[in-house]
Enzyme design. Structure first.
Site, PDB file in Angstrom:
ATOM      1  N   LYS C  85     -31.715  -1.653  11.306  1.00 12.64           N
ATOM      2  CA  LYS C  85     -30.708  -0.775  11.924  1.00 12.64           C
ATOM      3  C   LYS C  85     -29.319  -1.277  11.537  1.00 12.64           C
ATOM      4  CE  LYS C  85     -29.439   1.222  16.462  1.00 12.64           C
ATOM      5  NZ  LYS C  85     -29.715   1.229  17.917  1.00 12.64           N
ATOM      6  N   SER C 166     -30.176   5.858  20.086  1.00  7.62           N
ATOM      7  CA  SER C 166     -29.363   5.715  18.894  1.00  7.62           C
ATOM      8  C   SER C 166     -30.129   5.231  17.670  1.00  7.62           C
ATOM      9  CB  SER C 166     -28.241   4.726  19.177  1.00  7.62           C
ATOM     10  OG  SER C 166     -28.754   3.429  19.408  1.00  7.62           O
ATOM     11  N   SER C 190     -32.344   3.375  23.588  1.00 11.50           N
ATOM     12  CA  SER C 190     -32.128   3.637  22.167  1.00 11.50           C
ATOM     13  C   SER C 190     -33.268   3.225  21.251  1.00 11.50           C
ATOM     14  CB  SER C 190     -30.842   2.957  21.691  1.00 11.50           C
ATOM     15  OG  SER C 190     -29.733   3.726  22.066  1.00 11.50           O
TER      16      SER C 190
END
Lengths: 500, 95, 500
Positions: C85, C166, C190
């Site tokens: 990420k 997210s 997330s």
């Protein structure tokens, strides 16, 4: 308090000044408060900066134990409440010297609570005039970086070497009423910090600086609006800033104006304060507990270690010097004003007692006198301090012992000391090598006395005729004939006998 | 508590985010909507409740006082929009 | 085991299968890396990656192959390529948090979690897209464009769907077989919500298990890294390498990392699973409710006893979160000021403060600005206690709810999200509607508890739905075990049909 109160004479009468100080003291530590970067003064720009200090994305703070310990010890030294539970808060504002966009500080739960400092307003006799100034709190926080404005016409340069260095903010109560009191408070605080070893007190390097809160009021009236003069970095400047600011405020008020609560800057060249334009914004610091850190919980063992490691503090030491060592109030004050001086003196004392096989009290006065007059005089002349003194406490004690046991006279001691300063030799060795040993050989002295009296028959006549003051003259002449090495007591006795 | 245009501008200024009048205007109902919704927390009885201080019980560790970092100026300045003579450069600040 | 030329088959393997196949000699690490690199390169339409790093994946693969050829002991993740990420700072590889603000920012350091993964032998396929600064639930706030879910609704509706947020790049990439596993971060859901939206698994461990050092901070007291993958076992494998004490993070837990993979067992006899009644509000999506009921049956089938429990403050979790997270974010994001890294916007003649305002206006997207402003407001003078202090008190009550519930049970079973994936653009107009997506995931975040999403089935539109398991602090093992029990019984084998 015997001193007359400090008053500013205005057109409308007398005004009283109310002063509080927030002192920022750099905590003595090798590394920064929340990072492992060094704290040494004077490094190349941005070389003592870790990624944490530069607030790179994802960087996190971990507190330095020593910084916490020093704050606790400082609190203990001013008899303050130590909070076993405290925590760090973020103070949010934007400035180029503040990489995180917030300063990690302590607002809601400071590590040290209420304490007090006794100030001494008469340097010569410290206990004659004292006043207790309240300390509201001490908290630990990060220092900011430094901006340089004079290296480029349109840019300021940012150096983060100081960013993240640990500071103690020591906040006084608004208990001071004159520039002298503020000066005495700052001096005393500095002395305590240096004794404790929690701050080096080097004001010229920025290790200690004061934010000076000043307001004026009619004596005994309601508190006036205060201004805060930032970052004043000497005792003298603090006193000047207060004098200037107080009379400025009186002028404004008497002209019908109002004091604006604002941040001001002290200009040491002009001796004036002026408003800081860049900090005009009304601040809203949005303090909240730093979520990157947990509450700081101090256990009893930690506190006990802090307490055990505290040295004898200046007031206690000064009083002990007076009471147990029999020193004058003045000498005791001078010897204890700096931790280094007291340390030197105590080494001299210990060694003196050892070599003379006497108690410290018995050698204290001579030691104090010699240190404060002979040694200080010499150091002044040489432009040196105790720290780089060419003479050690051991040398000093040896010299004093030679005087005390009659090996040399006080006069010869001065000569020996000069030689020690120049050559760095040991006193006993110098006395032997130069043949300065004092003599009590009555035969030699009697011969010298006889010679002096014979050469000054007229004065002998006058003395015997009642002019007894001439006795000193004969002593001097005899000593001179003996090249200063005669035991003065023996000289006195033999002279008296010869003149009788 | 409902916020107006002036408050939005003040918050933007405190946040150091420049907003146009139109942007600020658009934020008024948006922020009011969100703030109005979070205000329901006011109805919770929190008598005697201490604010949470640590998510998971844990104690603050303290580091030893040793120089273990720093002296990485190149790394510190590597991403600077403007770095000169070992410094970060910013528009001139008047103090 | 697939034969070594079948590249598609390689990218269908789980982490455990890749690890074991590589060790057993079924294929080389390089073959695996090349296969995933090829899938990544061919999936631009998903926009799952911000930066692709095929050379990094190959480098790690070659190292694994060399180690194997040399007969060296193999690292736990040798031969396994993963996605990272783009919230984790990676040394020498651009790290943006999907923001314009950090466009071009190349860290000179490696986050603790990513370093642990590389040290464990994993290779990096690239940096995965996300909601800007991890703020969002649909991956529509990225400066680098929306991530498109590989899933489509059944029946001709070709709408582009949200992969959740997210960690939307992570979820989309795993579901589309661009990587076998990826890192995520979870502040209010997330990891779990995007996992549920894309039919994969993901676990947010106990707060403090994974170091936050080097992860671009959103909300410090909530942020927690965790793995995302297609199976529970893969999550256990990844988490073992990601977790562990880090002295650079004050909130890191100083505990041994359990052997989660070795401890996996879907036998839940003797375990009690709580069903919190407040998670079944009126109007709960019927398909979600039905899946939840199936989940209850699966756990019973695995031997667990099911009990009803109450978490009375559940309804206040989201408002609490939307005070605390923005408050922390407003301060955490203050460091993005255009001075030391990232975007700088300097209008002609602008001063320092103008530069800040212009830089931050240009560098942050609308959702980030919105949250910074909410956070600034709730911390500002006069509002702090009413909002922030109150929220931290309610948060304490929410944590207490869980403690009380865990007196009656060992685990909680709930839905992960209130709906299946929605179309991009569908909820963008109303921030509040978007926030409600996290209603089931936020409470465990506020209490710092381990929580996992596992896929349970498809809804009528053919879109995945997930179940959430919440455990006691530090009891990731029980969470993983219950996840495994569901995984075995749900038999979720659906995968998005390739259209990209």
């Amino acid at each position: 308090m015997t001193q007359t109160a400090y008053r500013i004479q205005g057109a409308t009468g007398e005004w009283e000044v109310v002063i509080g100080l927030e002192v920022h003291a750099q905590v003595t530590s090798k590394a920064k408060l929340f990072s492992g970067a060094a704290t040494a003064f004077g490094a190349e720009p941005n070389t003592q900066v870790s990624l944490v200090d530069a607030a790179m994305p994802g960087m996190l703070p971990v507190p330095n134990r020593e910084c916490i310990r020093q704050a606790v010890r400082t609190g203990m030294a001013i008899n303050a409440q130590i909070n076993k539970w405290s925590r760090f808060d973020r103070k949010n504002y934007f400035y180029a010297d503040l990489p995180q966009g917030y300063q990690i500080s302590q607002l809601y739960h400071p590590i040290v609570g209420e304490g007090e400092i006794e100030i001494n307003l008469d340097e010569k006799n410290p206990d004659a005039q004292t006043k207790v100034i309240g300390v509201e709190r001490i908290h630990v926080e990060q220092d900011a970086g430094k901006l340089m404005h004079d290296q480029h016409p349109t840019r300021s340069y940012v150096d983060l070497n100081r960013s993240g260095v640990a500071l103690m903010e020591i906040v006084s109560r608004p208990d001071m009423r004159s520039p002298a009191e503020a000066g005495a408070y700052l001096s005393k605080l500095r002395t305590i910090l240096r004794y404790v070893g929690s701050c080096d007190g080097n004001m010229d390097q920025g290790s200690m600086r004061a934010d000076v809160n000043v307001s004026v009021r009619k004596p005994g009236g309601e508190l006036g609006t205060r201004t805060e003069t930032k970052n004043v970095n000497s005792v003298r400047f603090v006193m000047q800033a207060i004098e200037y600011e107080a009379s400025r405020q009186v002028d404004v008020l008497e002209a019908g104006g109002k004091i604006v609560q604002e941040t001001r800057l002290f200009d040491p060249d002009k001796g004036e304060t002026r408003s800081m334009r860049s900090k005009e914004d009304a601040h809203d610091y949005r303090y909240f507990p730093d979520p990157d850190l947990l509450p700081l919980e101090l256990d009893d063992a930690f506190l006990e270690e802090c307490r055990q490691s505290l040295p004898e503090l200046p007031d206690a030491k000064r009083k002990r010097y007076e009471k147990d060592l029999g020193l004058s109030a003045y000498n005791a004050a001078v010897l204890t004003a700096e931790a280094d001086t007291a340390r030197w003196f105590e080494a001299l004392l210990a060694e003196g007692a050892r070599v003379q096989k006497k108690s410290e009290g018995e050698v204290a006065k001579a030691s104090a006198n010699w240190l404060l007059s002979e040694l200080y005089g010499a150091l002044n002349r040489l432009g040196r301090t105790l720290e780089d003194s060419p003479v050690t406490p051991e040398d000093g004690a040896e010299l004093l012992a030679l005087v005390a046991d009659g090996t040399i006279s006080g006069t010869i001691a001065k000569q020996v000391f000069e030689i020690m300063l120049e050559s760095g030799g040991k006193p006993a060795q110098i006395v032997e090598e130069k043949g300065l040993r004092q003599t009590s050989d009555t035969g030699a002295i009697e011969a010298a006395v006889a010679k002096v009296l014979a050469g000054n028959a007229d004065k002998v006549e006058q003395y015997r005729g009642g002019k007894e003051a001439l006795f000193g003259f004969f002593v001097g002449q005899t000593m001179k004939a003996m090249q200063g090495k005669a035991n003065p007591q023996v000289v006195n006795e033999l002279l008296k006998k010869a003149l009788a | 508590m409902s916020i107006d245009l002036q408050t939005v501008k003040k918050i933007a200024s405190l946040s150091r985010i420049s907003v146009s009048d139109a942007e600020a205007q658009a934020m008024v109902p948006e922020l009011n909507n969100i703030l109005g919704w979070v205000e329901q927390l006011g109805e919770v009885d929190v008598t005697g409740v201490q604010p949470m201080t640590a998510v998971i019980p844990n104690h603050q560790r303290l580091r030893e006082d040793a120089v273990t970092d720093g002296d990485v100026r190149d790394k510190v300045l590597a991403n600077a929009p403007q770095a000169e003579h070992g410094f970060f450069a910013v528009p001139k600040v008047i103090e | 085991m697939p034969n070594s030329t079948d590249k598609n088959a390689l990218t269908d393997l789980t982490v455990a299968e890749i690890r074991d196949g590589f060790r057993g000699g079924a294929f080389s690490a390089r073959e695996v890396a090349e296969a995933f690199n090829a899938n990544v390169a061919a999936a631009k339409a998903l926009n799952a990656f911000i930066v692709e790093t095929p050379e990094k994946a190959l480098e790690a693969a070659d190292a694994a192959d060399r180690a194997k050829a040399a007969g060296e002991a193999l690292k736990p993740l040798a031969g396994v390529p993963i996605g990272m990420k783009d919230l984790f700072c990676t040394e020498g590889v651009q790290t943006t948090a999907a923001s314009h603000m950090l466009e071009g920012f190349t860290p000179t350091y490696e986050s603790t979690v990513s370093k642990k993964l590389w040290d464990a032998g994993a290779g990096m396929l690239g940096k995965l897209n996300l909601d800007q600064f991890a703020m969002g639930s649909s991956n529509e706030t990225s400066y680098f464009g929306n991530v498109i879910s590989p899933w489509k609704r059944k029946g001709g509706d070709n709408a582009a769907l949200a992969p959740g947020g997210s960690s939307g790049g992570s979820s989309a990439a795993i579901a589309a077989r661009l990587c076998p596993a990826a890192t995520g971060t979870d502040t209010g859901g997330s990891i779990r919500q995007p996992a549920a939206f894309t039919g994969i698994s993901g676990i947010k461990p106990t707060y403090g298990r994974c170091s936050r050092w080097g992860i671009v901070a959103f909300a410090s007291s909530l942020d927690q890294a965790g793995p995302m993958a297609r199976t529970v076992r893969d999550n256990a494998i990844l988490l073992e390498s990601m977790a562990g004490f880090d002295p650079k993070d004050s909130t890191s837990l100083d505990l041994e990392v359990p052997r989660w993979e070795a401890g996996l067992s879907s036998d839940l006899r003797g375990r009690k699973v709580g069903i919190p009644k407040e998670y079944r509000p009126d109007g709960l999506n019927a398909e979600i409710a039905a899946l939840w009921d199936r989940g209850i049956e699966w756990l019973k089938d695995a031997g667990a006893e099911v009990v009803e429990v109450s978490l009375p403050h559940t309804q206040y979790a989201l408002p609490t979160y939307y005070i605390i997270a923005p408050a922390e974010a407003s301060s955490n994001l203050a460091r993005y000021d255009g001075v030391r890294y990232g975007q700088r916007d300097l209008p002609d003649g602008a001063g320092l403060q103008d530069m800040y305002a212009a830089t931050r206006a240009a560098g942050f997207g609308p959702e980030v600005k919105r949250r910074i402003m909410i956070g600034t407001y709730v911390l500002s003078a006069g509002f702090y206690d009413a909002y922030y202090t109150q929220a931290q008190k309610v948060r304490a009550l929410i944590a207490r709810d869980f403690e009380l519930a865990f007196e009656k049970c060992d685990l909680l079973l709930t839905p992960t999200a209130p709906s299946a994936s929605f179309a991009l653009g569908e909820k963008q107009a109303d921030p509040l509607a978007m926030y409600l997506n996290d209603v089931f995931t936020v409470p465990a975040s506020l209490a710092g508890l381990p929580a996992m999403a596992v896929p349970g089935g498809l809804d009528a539109q053919g879109l995945p739905l997930g179940l959430q398991i919440i455990g006691r602090a530090l009891d990731e093992q029980s969470v993983l075990n219950a996840g495994l029990a569901i995984e075995e019984r749900a038999g979720f084998a659906a995968r998005p049909e390739k259209w990209w």
